[in-house]
Structures are given as structure tokens and as C-alpha cells.
Design an enzyme around this catalytic site. Structure first.
Site, mmCIF file in Angstrom:
data_model
loop_
_atom_site.group_PDB
_atom_site.id
_atom_site.type_symbol
_atom_site.label_atom_id
_atom_site.label_comp_id
_atom_site.label_asym_id
_atom_site.label_seq_id
_atom_site.Cartn_x
_atom_site.Cartn_y
_atom_site.Cartn_z
ATOM 1 N N CYS A 130 0.837 -1.336 0.041
ATOM 2 C CA CYS A 130 -0.077 -0.020 -0.295
ATOM 3 C C CYS A 130 0.707 1.366 -0.026
ATOM 4 C CB CYS A 130 -0.998 -0.029 1.243
ATOM 5 S SG CYS A 130 -1.852 1.395 1.474
ATOM 6 N N CYS A 137 -3.199 14.743 3.022
ATOM 7 C CA CYS A 137 -4.348 14.889 2.100
ATOM 8 C C CYS A 137 -5.057 16.134 2.314
ATOM 9 C CB CYS A 137 -5.175 13.656 1.951
ATOM 10 S SG CYS A 137 -6.481 13.412 0.875
ATOM 11 N N CYS A 141 -11.743 13.856 4.118
ATOM 12 C CA CYS A 141 -12.765 12.966 4.338
ATOM 13 C C CYS A 141 -12.873 12.825 5.887
ATOM 14 C CB CYS A 141 -12.513 11.698 3.775
ATOM 15 S SG CYS A 141 -12.263 11.577 1.943
ATOM 16 N N CYS A 144 -11.250 9.589 8.031
ATOM 17 C CA CYS A 144 -9.787 9.300 7.751
ATOM 18 C C CYS A 144 -8.664 10.129 8.545
ATOM 19 C CB CYS A 144 -9.556 9.517 6.269
ATOM 20 S SG CYS A 144 -7.900 9.052 5.686
ATOM 21 N N CYS A 364 -6.043 0.468 6.892
ATOM 22 C CA CYS A 364 -6.546 1.351 6.086
ATOM 23 C C CYS A 364 -7.020 2.829 7.078
ATOM 24 C CB CYS A 364 -7.942 0.873 5.424
ATOM 25 S SG CYS A 364 -7.637 0.051 4.069
HETATM 26 N N1 SAH Z 1 -7.523 9.193 -1.288
HETATM 27 C C1 SAH Z 1 -7.730 7.673 -1.825
HETATM 28 C C2 SAH Z 1 -6.661 6.578 -1.255
HETATM 29 C C3 SAH Z 1 -6.653 6.543 0.229
HETATM 30 S S1 SAH Z 1 -7.408 6.068 1.178
HETATM 31 C C4 SAH Z 1 -9.179 7.327 -1.443
HETATM 32 O O1 SAH Z 1 -9.840 8.242 -0.955
HETATM 33 O O2 SAH Z 1 -9.472 6.294 -2.345
HETATM 34 C C5 SAH Z 1 -7.387 4.200 1.147
HETATM 35 C C6 SAH Z 1 -8.961 3.674 1.174
HETATM 36 O O3 SAH Z 1 -9.099 3.522 2.857
HETATM 37 C C7 SAH Z 1 -10.269 4.551 1.033
HETATM 38 O O4 SAH Z 1 -11.197 3.870 0.919
HETATM 39 C C8 SAH Z 1 -10.504 5.369 2.336
HETATM 40 O O5 SAH Z 1 -11.724 5.757 2.255
HETATM 41 C C9 SAH Z 1 -10.283 4.327 3.480
HETATM 42 N N2 SAH Z 1 -10.142 4.579 4.795
HETATM 43 C C10 SAH Z 1 -9.794 5.986 5.295
HETATM 44 N N3 SAH Z 1 -9.840 6.076 6.557
HETATM 45 C C11 SAH Z 1 -10.417 4.918 7.000
HETATM 46 C C12 SAH Z 1 -10.765 4.454 8.287
HETATM 47 N N4 SAH Z 1 -10.478 5.288 9.352
HETATM 48 N N5 SAH Z 1 -10.840 3.076 8.417
HETATM 49 C C13 SAH Z 1 -11.030 2.472 7.284
HETATM 50 N N6 SAH Z 1 -10.938 2.825 5.943
HETATM 51 C C14 SAH Z 1 -10.661 4.142 5.749
#
Ligand code: SAH
Length: 393
Positions: A130, A137, A141, A144, A364
Site C-alpha cells: 500500500c 491529504c 474525508c 480518515c 486503512c
Molecule cells: N485518497 C484515496 C486513497 C487513500 S485511502 C481514496 O480516497 O481512495 C484508502 C482507503 O481507506 C479509502 O477507501 C479510504 O476511504 C479508506 N479509509 C480511510 N480512512 C479509513 C478508516 N479510518 N478506516 C477504514 N478505512 C478508511
């Protein structure tokens, strides 16, 4: 206004002159910044044959050699010239750590006190790395931890490719022979489509036989849904696409992911359809983080099923991974399974992602590296945390 008086030349010390010259001289190119075509062009600029670039790539990516002097099928004179002209510098490892389940995390130092993370996840039939694309970022979101940290800058292509190289060297990976690294997902820190050119260059090295030799479909770019950039990606790179959906309606998605206000769900799904139309038999993976009481109810599942009928797709349910200061909680296992069953019964291929490496904060959304925040988001997050607007975990 008074003009500055130039110092007499005699007073400029030799050391200062050398420093000034070094500062004025363009930095030497880093090999990791170039894909095969870029490196061939660089060799031509140096007055060398382009196939020499191919030779060097094999040393670097298949044998993990970064010292031109060890490239034994290249003559001494050329070794010397290349060493004078090109750097081969991967990111600097600050520390690395292995979780009880074999997941391996690297904290890699960037400039100015920043650091990013890369995570390797071994499984029986594959090994997935990964990779991060940005320091922090900007998309914010809500669930995250990278988003809560704010944004500093894009990673260079060398810093992205370098993450893969460091993992490949650690694993003793040799494409087509000792294949330990089989998949790369751009799911680390950052939004890859906001660092388009560097990400595309790095993904080209990942899929090149002279590079890491991965199959196109084993390189996955994950995006929060930047519609025009999905179309651009479809034009230039043949990779798998994952889309972070996380909510089945615009109202909730805009709350969780501010980017949805700009590119709402229908526009996003249309872009996904266009992406699949370019590649027969491709499916898009939709990521859906399971947030207790927020997006995990049967009504959400039913809305999601309707959306998934519009695109060749599969769904990845991700149990929420907690981090300090978050207001969210992970859905209960039974709720996740019931949600999955509703989707499966409706014919939507749905997996629940196993949480890996959470004992070393490598799961993640837990990647946070060290971001010198230039957006003040972290400051704002702390203020809200202290003011009680965000519940401490
Ligand atoms: N910016 C990109 C890639 C990074 S995040 C994107 O948004 O896809 C990779 C994945 O992990 C994304 O699906 C994201 O939404 C998820 N993710 C982020 N925070 C998380 C959390 N706290 N628990 C589980 N998944 C999460």
C-alpha cells in the site's frame, strides 16, 4: 530606494562561491523519477544509447543495485560518467516495524520534517504493498486520519517508486522469479489523482518488465472520486480502479466526503462506466467503510444495491479503523455481515476486508506519517476536539 552595493569579488570566499555554485547548479536527476521512456530520453541527452537505460533499470529494479560501479556489464568509463550524471536515491527509512500478522510498515522521511508511510501486507497467494502519493491529504474525508492531518505536498515520482523499491529490496523480490510483491495499491496517504503525472510515471515503472513487472490489473489506483481525472486516467494508464464511495446517497456522502459536493454520486458513477467501457471485462471496486449507525443500516444497503446495478462493480466493505480524536466507531461484526448478505443476495459481489496490521497502526485510514500541515487543518481539528465538537476516542 537604494540599490544594494555588490560585494567586491575579492571578498567572496572560495567556500561561499562553491556553495553558491552548488545552489545554482540544477539538481542531478534521480533515476527513480523516470519511467522507461523518460530514462531512455535522459540517456540520449547524455549522448548514450537508449538501451543502456534498460540495462541500468534491470540492475536497479531486479537486483536492487544502486551503485553504478557494481553494474558489471557496463564499462568503467560509462559507469563513471553515469555516477557523475544521475543519482539513484530512494527515500530515507526512519523506521520500520512488523506486525504480529506479518504486515510490515515503513516510515519514510521526506524533506522539512515530513514523513509518509508504506505498508506491505503478505497473504497466502499474494503480497500487496500500500503506497502513499502525497504528504497528507487535502480532501478532508471525515473518517480518515490522514485527512485530519492536513496537506503538505505531492510526492515526486521518485518518492512513490522508491516506496515500492524499498519494499521489493526488503522482500528480495525478483519479478517473474521470486515474486513476493504481486500487487500495489495506491491506498496510502493522499489522493493519487491530485498528483496525476507523478503517480502515472510511478505506476508505469510498477507495470514495466524492466521495472517491478506487475500485471496491469494488479496495480490499483484508489480515488475519492475526482471525476475529470478518472477520465484522464482512462486515457493514459491501464490499471485497476477503486473508488471510495462510503455512502449510498449524496446527502450523507457530502457530509462524510466534501469532494462529493463537487462531484456527486451520479457524475462519479458515469465516470466509472466510461472507465470500464475502455476495458472490457473490468470491474470497479467500490470501497465502503462501515461506520456504526452512520452508513451501515439495511436502507443504506438497499440504496447501494441500486447504485451498483449501474456499473460493473464489486464492493469492499472496510471495518472502520479508529484513530485518536475520531467521532466514528466501527460497525459491529454482525451488522457488517448482515449488510454484506443483503448485497450478496442482490447479486452484488461483496467482500469484507480483513483488518491487517492494526497493532502497528498500519490499517486503512490509520496511516499518518508526519505531516507539516500547510492547510491548518490539524489545528482546526484539534480546536474542534478540545471544544467537544469531535468526541475523543
Ligand atoms: N485518497 C484515496 C486513497 C487513500 S485511502 C481514496 O480516497 O481512495 C484508502 C482507503 O481507506 C479509502 O477507501 C479510504 O476511504 C479508506 N479509509 C480511510 N480512512 C479509513 C478508516 N479510518 N478506516 C477504514 N478505512 C478508511
Amino acid at each position: 530606494m537604494t540599490a544594494p552595493v555588490p560585494a567586491p569579488a575579492a571578498r567572496v570566499s572560495a567556500a561561499a562561491a562553491a556553495r553558491a555554485a552548488a545552489a545554482a547548479a540544477p539538481a542531478r536527476p534521480n533515476l527513480f523519477d523516470h519511467d522507461r521512456n523518460g530514462l531512455r530520453a535522459l540517456f540520449v541527452q547524455l549522448g548514450e544509447q537508449p538501451w543502456r537505460a534498460d540495462q541500468v533499470m534491470k540492475w536497479v529494479y531486479h537486483r536492487h543495485v544502486t551503485d553504478f560501479a557494481q553494474m558489471s556489464d557496463i564499462g568503467k568509463a560509462l559507469q563513471h560518467k553515469l555516477a557523475q550524471s544521475i543519482d539513484i536515491v530512494p527515500p530515507n527509512t526512519i523506521f520500520e516495524k512488523q506486525a504480529s500478522d506479518g504486515t510490515h510498515k515503513w516510515l519514510l522521511g521526506m524533506d522539512g520534517g515530513n514523513a509518509i508511510e508504506a505498508v506491505f501486507i503478505p497473504e497466502t497467494s499474494r503480497g500487496t504493498l500500500c503506497v502513499s502519493s502525497q504528504v497528507g491529504c487535502a480532501l478532508a474525508c471525515q473518517f480518515c486520519s490522514t485527512g485530519a492531518q492536513g496537506f503538505n505536498r505531492n510526492l515526486s515520482a521518485a518518492e512513490i517508486t522508491g516506496q515500492v523499491w524499498i519494499a521489493a529490496r526488503h522482500l528480495g523480490n525478483v519479478p517473474h522469479h521470486q515474486r513476493k510483491l504481486t500487487n500495489v495499491v495506491m491506498m496510502g496517504m493522499g489522493e493519487p489523482l491530485l498528483n496525476f503525472d507523478n503517480v502515472v510515471t510511478a505506476m508505469s515503472v510498477m507495470r514495466d518488465d524492466l521495472g517491478f513487472g506487475l500485471a496491469n490489473k494488479r496495480v490499483t489506483l484508489s480515488t475519492a472520486g475526482l471525476v475529470p481525472m478518472i477520465d484522464r486516467l482512462g486515457e493514459v494508464a491501464d490499471v485497476s480502479l477503486a473508488v471510495s464511495l462510503h455512502a449510498p446517497n449524496d446527502e450523507l456522502r457530502s457530509e462524510l466526503m466534501p469532494i462529493n459536493r463537487k462531484y456527486p454520486i451520479q457524475a462519479l458513477l458515469d465516470a466509472c462506466v466510461r472507465y470500464t467501457q475502455r476495458r472490457p471485462r473490468t470491474t470497479i471496486t467500490f470501497e465502503y467503510t462501515m461506520l456504526k449507525g452512520v452508513n451501515d443500516q439495511p436502507a443504506h444497503a438497499r440504496q447501494l444495491i441500486k447504485l451498483m446495478r449501474k456499473v460493473p462493480s464489486k464492493v469492499n466493505l472496510i471495518p472502520f479503523n479508529s484513530f485518536h480524536g475520531t467521532q466514528f466507531e466501527r460497525s459491529d461484526e454482525t451488522v457488517i455481515r448482515a449488510f454484506q448478505k443483503l448485497l450478496l443476495d442482490a447479486g452484488v459481489l461483496t467482500m469484507v476486508r480483513r483488518t491487517r496490521g492494526d497493532d502497528i497502526d498500519a490499517a486503512c485510514g490509520q496511516l499518518k506519517g508526519q505531516v507539516v500541515d500547510r492547510t491548518r487543518r490539524q489545528q482546526e481539528f484539534r480546536r474542534r476536539l478540545e471544544g467537544g465538537a469531535v468526541d475523543a476516542a
